[in-house]
Motif scaffolding. Sequence first.
Motif, PDB file in Angstrom:
ATOM      1  N   MET A   1       0.848  -1.187   0.000  1.00 30.90           N
ATOM      2  CA  MET A   1       0.000   0.000   0.000  1.00 30.90           C
ATOM      3  C   MET A   1       0.887   1.241   0.000  1.00 30.90           C
ATOM      4  SD  MET A   1      -3.180  -0.913  -0.099  1.00 30.90           S
ATOM      5  CE  MET A   1      -4.128   0.473   0.569  1.00 30.90           C
ATOM      6  N   PRO A   2       0.369   2.385  -0.508  1.00 31.11           N
ATOM      7  CA  PRO A   2       1.202   3.597  -0.578  1.00 31.11           C
ATOM      8  C   PRO A   2       1.822   3.996   0.758  1.00 31.11           C
ATOM      9  CG  PRO A   2      -0.806   3.899  -1.849  1.00 31.11           C
ATOM     10  CD  PRO A   2      -0.957   2.601  -1.131  1.00 31.11           C
ATOM     11  N   GLU A   3       1.019   3.983   1.838  1.00 29.43           N
ATOM     12  CA  GLU A   3       1.557   4.420   3.129  1.00 29.43           C
ATOM     13  C   GLU A   3       2.637   3.476   3.652  1.00 29.43           C
ATOM     14  OE1 GLU A   3      -2.568   2.525   3.910  1.00 29.43           O
ATOM     15  OE2 GLU A   3      -1.570   3.764   2.402  1.00 29.43           O
TER      16      GLU A   3
ATOM     17  N   TYR B   1       8.642   2.509   4.384  1.00 35.82           N
ATOM     18  CA  TYR B   1       9.893   1.790   4.139  1.00 35.82           C
ATOM     19  C   TYR B   1      10.729   2.457   3.042  1.00 35.82           C
ATOM     20  CZ  TYR B   1       8.277  -1.706   7.360  1.00 35.82           C
ATOM     21  OH  TYR B   1       7.848  -2.340   8.511  1.00 35.82           O
ATOM     22  N   ARG B   2      10.537   3.781   2.892  1.00 36.19           N
ATOM     23  CA  ARG B   2      11.393   4.662   2.091  1.00 36.19           C
ATOM     24  C   ARG B   2      11.363   4.360   0.588  1.00 36.19           C
ATOM     25  NH1 ARG B   2      13.853   2.877   6.454  1.00 36.19           N
ATOM     26  NH2 ARG B   2      15.143   1.365   5.324  1.00 36.19           N
ATOM     27  N   LEU B   3      10.228   3.911   0.091  1.00 40.17           N
ATOM     28  CA  LEU B   3      10.073   3.731  -1.353  1.00 40.17           C
ATOM     29  C   LEU B   3       9.447   4.983  -1.968  1.00 40.17           C
ATOM     30  CD1 LEU B   3       8.699   0.087  -1.781  1.00 40.17           C
ATOM     31  CD2 LEU B   3      11.068   0.877  -1.859  1.00 40.17           C
TER      32      LEU B   3
ATOM     33  N   ALA C   1      13.357  -5.360  -1.038  1.00 37.56           N
ATOM     34  CA  ALA C   1      14.084  -4.887   0.144  1.00 37.56           C
ATOM     35  C   ALA C   1      13.109  -4.327   1.183  1.00 37.56           C
ATOM     36  CB  ALA C   1      15.106  -3.826  -0.256  1.00 37.56           C
ATOM     37  N   ALA C   2      12.077  -3.614   0.716  1.00 33.72           N
ATOM     38  CA  ALA C   2      11.073  -3.072   1.643  1.00 33.72           C
ATOM     39  C   ALA C   2      10.291  -4.196   2.314  1.00 33.72           C
ATOM     40  CB  ALA C   2      10.118  -2.140   0.901  1.00 33.72           C
ATOM     41  N   ALA C   3       9.916  -5.225   1.541  1.00 32.60           N
ATOM     42  CA  ALA C   3       9.212  -6.371   2.131  1.00 32.60           C
ATOM     43  C   ALA C   3      10.098  -7.072   3.156  1.00 32.60           C
ATOM     44  CB  ALA C   3       8.800  -7.349   1.029  1.00 32.60           C
TER      45      ALA C   3
END
Length: 444
Positions: free
Chosen positions: A328-330, A335-337, A357-359
Amino acid sequence: TVTRWRLRPRAASGAEVVLRAAVTTVGRDPGAGLVLDDESVSRIHARLDREGEGLVVVDLKSRNGTKLNGESVLRAPVRAGDLLRFGDVEFRVARRVAPAWRRIGLLAGAAVLVVVAIVVALRVSDALNERATVAHEQEAVRARALEAVRAGIAASREGDAELARAHLLYASDLLLLSDLAPRGASLREVGLVFGGIVKDLPADEREFDFARALDPATVEASQARLATLTNREYVEHQIRRYSVELGQDPDVPPAFVDQVWGFVEDYQKYPGQMTTMLRRAAVLRPRIRALLAQRHLPEAFDYVPWVESELDSMQKSPVGALGLWQLMPETARQYRLRVDEADPARDERTNVAPSTAAAADYFATMLRDQGPEYFMLVLASYNRGHNALARAKQKITDPMLRSTHKYWYLVENQLLPEETRNYVPKIFAARVVAEAPERFGFAP
């Protein structure tokens, strides 16, 4: 004079830290004296010791090291003005010396001196309690890893190479995630990973060949036995293996096996979806595995995007989730994407490397909060989020229930929402087919 040591964050945000205790541990662990919520910081990263009026930093075998003025250190005295770095988190050290007359004025009178002595004693006690808490948590994880190692050795001696490897992979993940293995250790150097607990094994198990047991070639050599199994028997065997890799008891509830088998049959009845995913996986799977392996996440986590997006990096849900991992956007911003809902091609959720990397960061946060032994619950939580995981754990009424049984307890008592109950079985089913496509009628 009275010396007060302070750490001033180099980042724009963050408050100054006053070192009040005789000993201050630094790390991600909530029990640390100075908690640094940053993935570059180890769970228990370093220690700051007051020695007289001075300050000494001690690295505690952290994964990314402790640096003083740009130089890696294991133990070093710290001076005012020094730059002290834990992983990627940097502080400027400050020292303040108060005049002796002020201290005398503040502490005048025997009664006040007694109070000060009590405060000092309490601070020392807090530091000791803090150390004891961290030590207790690490010892619990270490004991769980030792238990998994012994189970792996037993499975190997019984001729089940796959189950042996699963137990040992789980043990290594525990040791690496909990910073109980030496800095820089990996499965490329198995002796480093398990060296610390080998001495606690019974004498007849200390010479066990860990490298051979973890070598995929050893598993391949045992495949002839698996070839004699029916597809249903093969699926059940693989479920046991995956469960062990995630720290769960291999005595899998029959209802869970039925669920996984049902999803495998669906893939066979309607082969288009799996055929497409296998084609995409030829390119994406090695990249995803490499990124998740850097965070010591078990292989089952590789199959989350198979269920989330069918490995379609441009897939967008009606509620705005986007990409392989359906972020989701938030959540992506957290996570800095970079998020660009007007142009998906510029949105980093559609980029394999940053989104994976965010996951991985998300999973690492959950494991840090819940404990590294809760792989299965954390995997299930990706479908429902952190709060759902906390609510699920609250439904476990037996506080002494072992972590190896907690997910099965929730499954057997139907304490998970239906969508979540189906989530892990879907992941297992995708992995079963992906690892042996020819067995189930798909091209390799």
